[in-house]
Design a protein around this motif. Structure first.
Motif, PDB file in Angstrom:
ATOM      1  N   LEU A 269      63.518   0.236  17.044  1.00 18.65           N
ATOM      2  CA  LEU A 269      64.719   0.703  16.368  1.00 18.65           C
ATOM      3  C   LEU A 269      65.913   0.908  17.294  1.00 18.65           C
ATOM      4  CD1 LEU A 269      63.046   3.286  13.965  1.00 18.65           C
ATOM      5  CD2 LEU A 269      63.939   1.028  13.388  1.00 18.65           C
ATOM      6  N   HIS A 270      65.676   1.031  18.568  1.00 20.21           N
ATOM      7  CA  HIS A 270      66.772   1.322  19.494  1.00 20.21           C
ATOM      8  C   HIS A 270      66.851   0.332  20.656  1.00 20.21           C
ATOM      9  CE1 HIS A 270      67.193   5.077  17.307  1.00 20.21           C
ATOM     10  NE2 HIS A 270      65.913   5.331  17.519  1.00 20.21           N
ATOM     11  N   GLU A 271      66.060  -0.760  20.590  1.00 17.58           N
ATOM     12  CA  GLU A 271      66.074  -1.812  21.607  1.00 17.58           C
ATOM     13  C   GLU A 271      65.916  -1.229  23.004  1.00 17.58           C
ATOM     14  OE1 GLU A 271      69.366  -4.432  21.268  1.00 17.58           O
ATOM     15  OE2 GLU A 271      68.985  -4.928  19.171  1.00 17.58           O
ATOM     16  N   ASP A 272      64.967  -0.336  23.153  1.00 18.35           N
ATOM     17  CA  ASP A 272      64.669   0.284  24.446  1.00 18.35           C
ATOM     18  C   ASP A 272      63.668  -0.602  25.182  1.00 18.35           C
ATOM     19  OD1 ASP A 272      64.032   1.851  26.586  1.00 18.35           O
ATOM     20  OD2 ASP A 272      63.844   3.712  25.457  1.00 18.35           O
ATOM     21  N   THR A 273      64.155  -1.460  26.063  1.00 17.76           N
ATOM     22  CA  THR A 273      63.281  -2.405  26.768  1.00 17.76           C
ATOM     23  C   THR A 273      62.269  -1.718  27.671  1.00 17.76           C
ATOM     24  OG1 THR A 273      65.028  -4.075  26.696  1.00 17.76           O
ATOM     25  CG2 THR A 273      63.234  -4.422  28.281  1.00 17.76           C
ATOM     26  N   PRO A 274      62.653  -0.713  28.507  1.00 15.30           N
ATOM     27  CA  PRO A 274      61.635  -0.048  29.340  1.00 15.30           C
ATOM     28  C   PRO A 274      60.508   0.589  28.528  1.00 15.30           C
ATOM     29  CG  PRO A 274      63.848   0.502  30.106  1.00 15.30           C
ATOM     30  CD  PRO A 274      64.005  -0.214  28.802  1.00 15.30           C
ATOM     31  N   ALA A 275      60.796   0.982  27.296  1.00 12.81           N
ATOM     32  CA  ALA A 275      59.764   1.599  26.461  1.00 12.81           C
ATOM     33  C   ALA A 275      58.626   0.617  26.171  1.00 12.81           C
ATOM     34  CB  ALA A 275      60.363   2.110  25.161  1.00 12.81           C
ATOM     35  N   ILE A 276      58.929  -0.674  26.106  1.00 16.05           N
ATOM     36  CA  ILE A 276      57.896  -1.678  25.830  1.00 16.05           C
ATOM     37  C   ILE A 276      56.865  -1.692  26.953  1.00 16.05           C
ATOM     38  CG2 ILE A 276      57.453  -4.137  25.501  1.00 16.05           C
ATOM     39  CD1 ILE A 276      60.175  -4.391  24.205  1.00 16.05           C
ATOM     40  N   GLY A 277      57.343  -1.718  28.203  1.00 18.32           N
ATOM     41  CA  GLY A 277      56.420  -1.742  29.336  1.00 18.32           C
ATOM     42  C   GLY A 277      55.562  -0.498  29.412  1.00 18.32           C
TER      43      GLY A 277
END
Length: 552
Positions: free
Chosen positions: A362-370
């Motif tokens: 929902l917020h395009e948080d790329t570091p959250a994916i890793g």
């Protein structure tokens, strides 16, 4: 031109041999993989049992490398101590020689029948153990066929000047021959294939006994390298104790073998005059001698490894078990309680992972994916540790209630791990795709997705509560969540079709993507229901066998 054709044919049959070995390994591991792992964990209690376990497992999967990686995994989880682990590796090295002994009798006549049976099983049965065993039979037949073709190929190569020159050069430089065989075995991941190749060379007189035995020593050294490179993959030196210890036994054995090479041919001649069988016998004798030398000193050898490869623990590693205490095994109720506490940690890790997944979607948080992928991997490792801990519990000391509770913990842990897997491969994959494609969800879709992720968090809290309380009414409430997600997906599918009918083709890709997100969210919720609600409802007899209405 003729020599080029021979080289291509030779390489092709070697590739067929390696592929056959690979099919046997994967077939057996798929058919009995988890069973083999659980049985291995239970059988590592004493040195003789550990030695026999390593021998039998390797004879079944035809790869001491695969056995080494399996035992290394148990050791890294703390479920197998170093001493029985080293004993098991010594047994694994002897087990691989039994395969060579069987192949030395050239049972080629069995190959067509094995392939026929394997293909029939593979095509006749649905995916499962029988089909995987069919794969193993096909692989074994390919191994026998490739060996027969290699033996046939070497007949006209007796007088080939290029091959003779190369082998003469290796014979004049034993260290170079040892290193060449080591490199070939390391690259092929199969000491069986390399030793059988050496047997073919010896059978046709292309390699004298001294050279053949040197190449066998190299094959034994090369097969110990892969577990070192592939087993200890973290920054903890202790995780490399077992593979490094196994490599150490190979190095010492090779040094001893190189020193005794001048007398090796005389000793092997006593066992038989056939040169091919002499290679197989030397391979067996080498591993038996190494095992006989190291089994009495395996404990001080383990102490030496612990001294040079100390334990380095990261207290913040989420994959490290905190409550799986070996000393608690003496009292089953305490051991099961510790396993249940560890299983509840899976809920905490999954809750944090889902929060990160929500931010990524929902917020395009790329570091959250890793970070979420890291947590999902930790959940998988922790689930394996819980499974192995419970599987190695003394079954005779468990009461009927203890056995039931053990199965409840296993079901809970396994389903939470599956939920994390769906979240990792599904929802996080969708988050990466969303950012890569630069798609933007509609405001209604974003709001609905926010509510869906909140619902998953609520279901997760209910699952944790049910695992502790076993409340029947809460279990029914959680079970009805499957209907909610099924209805949610159906309504989204109808809206997607309506947009396409009205000509909103540009929204088709995003709409299909959104359906996949909801479907995977429903999959996560379904595993939560399976983990906590269904075992309770099954206990009270409130589950139907299936959803089908009885026919007239």
């Amino acid at each position: 031109m003729r020599e080029l054709q021979v080289i291509i044919a030779f390489s092709g049959f070697i590739a067929l041999l390696l592929w056959g070995v690979h099919m046997v390994q994967t077939g057996v591991q798929r058919a009995f993989g988890k069973t083999l792992g659980v049985w291995m964990g239970r059988a590592m209690g004493s040195l003789p049992r550990a030695f026999g376990t390593g021998l039998i497992i390797t004879a079944a999967i035809q790869s001491s490398t695969a056995t080494g990686l399996m035992i290394t995994g148990f050791a890294m989880d703390g479920l197998v101590s170093l001493v029985p682990g080293l004993a098991a590796m010594l047994g694994a090295n002897v087990g691989t020689t039994l395969i060579v002994q069987a192949l030395s009798f050239n049972p080629t006549a069995l190959a067509p029948g094995l392939v026929l049976i394997g293909v029939w099983m593979f095509r006749h049965y649905a995916p499962g153990r029988a089909r995987d065993l069919g794969r193993a039979f096909i692989g074994l037949g390919l191994v026998l066929l490739s060996l027969n073709e290699l033996v046939t190929m070497f007949e006209p190569l007796k007088n080939a000047p290029m091959l003779g020159t190369a082998l003469d050069a290796l014979g004049a430089a034993p260290l170079l021959a040892l290193l060449a065989s080591t490199a070939l075995t390391w690259a092929s991941h199969s000491s069986v294939a390399v030793v059988v190749l050496i047997m073919s060379l010896a059978h046709h007189g292309l390699a004298d006994p001294t050279l053949a035995y040197t190449l066998v020593l190299g094959a034994n050294l090369g097969t110990a390298i892969n577990p070192v490179l592939e087993g200890g993959y973290d920054d903890n030196p202790a995780s490399r104790r077992l593979p490094v210890g196994n490599l150490g036994t190979r190095v010492v054995g090779c040094l001893l073998g190189m020193a005794l090479l001048p007398w090796a041919n005389e000793i092997m001649t006593v066992l038989g005059q056939d040169s091919a069988h002499g290679v197989a016998n030397f391979h067996l004798a080498f591993n038996l001698v190494v095992a006989a030398c190291f089994m009495p000193i395996v404990r001080p050898y383990a102490n030496l490894l612990q001294r040079f490869l100390p334990q380095r623990i990261n207290p913040d590693d989420p994959a490290r078990p905190r409550y799986l205490d070996d000393s608690a095994r003496e009292v089953p109720a305490v051991a099961l309680g510790q396993a249940a506490r560890e299983a509840l940690r899976l809920i905490d890790l999954l809750r944090e992972s889902l929060q990160l997944t929500e931010r990524a979607l929902l917020h395009e948080d790329t570091p959250a994916i890793g970070r979420a992928r890291y947590l999902n991997g930790a959940i998988s490792q922790l689930d394996q540790s819980i499974t192995a801990y419970l599987a190695t519990q003394d079954q005779e000391s468990l009461s009927a209630e203890d056995e039931k509770y053990l199965k409840t913990i296993l079901a809970f842990s396994t389903n939470i791990a599956h939920a994390a897997s769906v979240s990792g491969m599904g929802l996080l994959g969708h988050a990466s795709r969303l950012q890569k494609k630069h798609w933007v969800l509609e405001s209604g879709q974003q709001q609905e997705l926010q509510q869906t992720m909140d619902r998953l968090q609520r279901n997760l809290r209910q699952a944790a509560s049910l695992f502790v309380s076993g409340d029947r009414h809460v279990a029914r409430t959680l079970a009805f969540e499957k209907d909610y997600f099924r209805t949610l997906e159906a309504e989204a599918a109808d809206r997607h079709l309506e947009r396409i009918k009205t000509g909103q083709i540009e929204a088709a890709d995003v709409g299909a993507f959104y359906l996949e997100v909801l479907r995977d969210a429903g999959g996560v919720s379904a595993y939560l229901v399976n983990a906590a609600a269904y075992p309770i409802l099954a206990h009270y007899g409130e589950l139907l066998p299936n959803r089908l209405r009885e026919s007239d």
